[in-house]
Scaffold this motif. Sequence first.
Motif: not given
Length: 363
Positions: A172-178, A47-59, A158-160
């Motif tokens: 499924v949508p990432s925001e909803d699933f997280g 996964v790209s650094a941008a996607v990983a960073t966004e997911l970690v911050e959102r979770l 949470l295991v990103a």
Amino acid sequence: MAEVNAPTGSAGADVSAPDPDTVSGLPVNWGLARRTAARLVPAGPPVSAAVATELVERLRKDAAVAEGHVRAVTRMGEGLPLLPADVVDRPAWAAAAVDGMAELTAGARLPRTARAARAVTSTTSGLQIGGVLAFVGARVLGQYDPFGGPAKDGRLLLVAPNVYAAQQALDVPSEDFGLWVCLHEATHRLQFTAVPWLREHFAAEVGRFLSMSTANGSAMIERLPEAVRAFKEAKGDSLALVELLQGPEQRAVLDRLIALTTLLEGHADHVMDAAGPEVVPTVETIRARFTVRRRGGGIVDRVLRALLGVEAKVKQYAVGSAFTTHVVGAAGMDGFNKVWNSPNTLPTRAELAAPDQWLARVA
């Protein structure tokens, strides 16, 4: 907020009294378990650094947001701080799981053995536990560990990479699933933080079970042939095998542990779905696809899941969720929250399958 009273005591023998012929804790090389898990757990999906960073911050933020929704549904936790989660990778989860297991089992009192024999057992157990955690670490989405963290007072993980992999697989949508995942784990955190006696009670029951099972090892060996035959008839149900190897006293403690974990998992599943429609627009799609995923996997994966007790855990979700839904429907959430009054108001395994019996008993 749920009415929470001090515990009136746990059933079973007291295993906390010191005994010169016993030692505390399991014979496990926990450091070796940690290193083995880190070495064997597979790498996460690319996964790209941008996607990983966004997911970690959102979770991290979603965990606190989710607990706010959970409190509204459960009517528990008023006044407690809303905390973020620790978002980790697979090796970090495995290391935390090792530490949590060591803390949880520290109260076990086992017969003293020769140092050489204990060293061999410790090494073997460390390797086995590390291998198991490497398998689970590639699949677990999140976990609330009541015994984790620097102060040993609880840690939500949470295991990103696994959240990302599951979301991609389910499409499924990432925001909803997280947020949906956070609802489940935040419920577990609230169970232990809003019910002050639960953490100590759970640890005491685990210590009692491990102590009794080990102390009666010869009796377990005598029951092994009968247990193996029954295991085959049960089509490989690993929980059934564990139950068959226990004597009457151990079985009573095991029943209480199974009932408690079934309640905790089922309650979390019920709350996740109850809060979901208001905050997770695609909750029905996520639930349907995730339920299929829980049952899925190739033949090797399914055998491993059965041997590790994962299939039994899946059954726990269904039984515990059905109990919670029935009781909430019959008595409301405040009526259900009587389960948290003390260890004596927890449902038994029989009552989980017949919730009206629990309702009649606590009425």
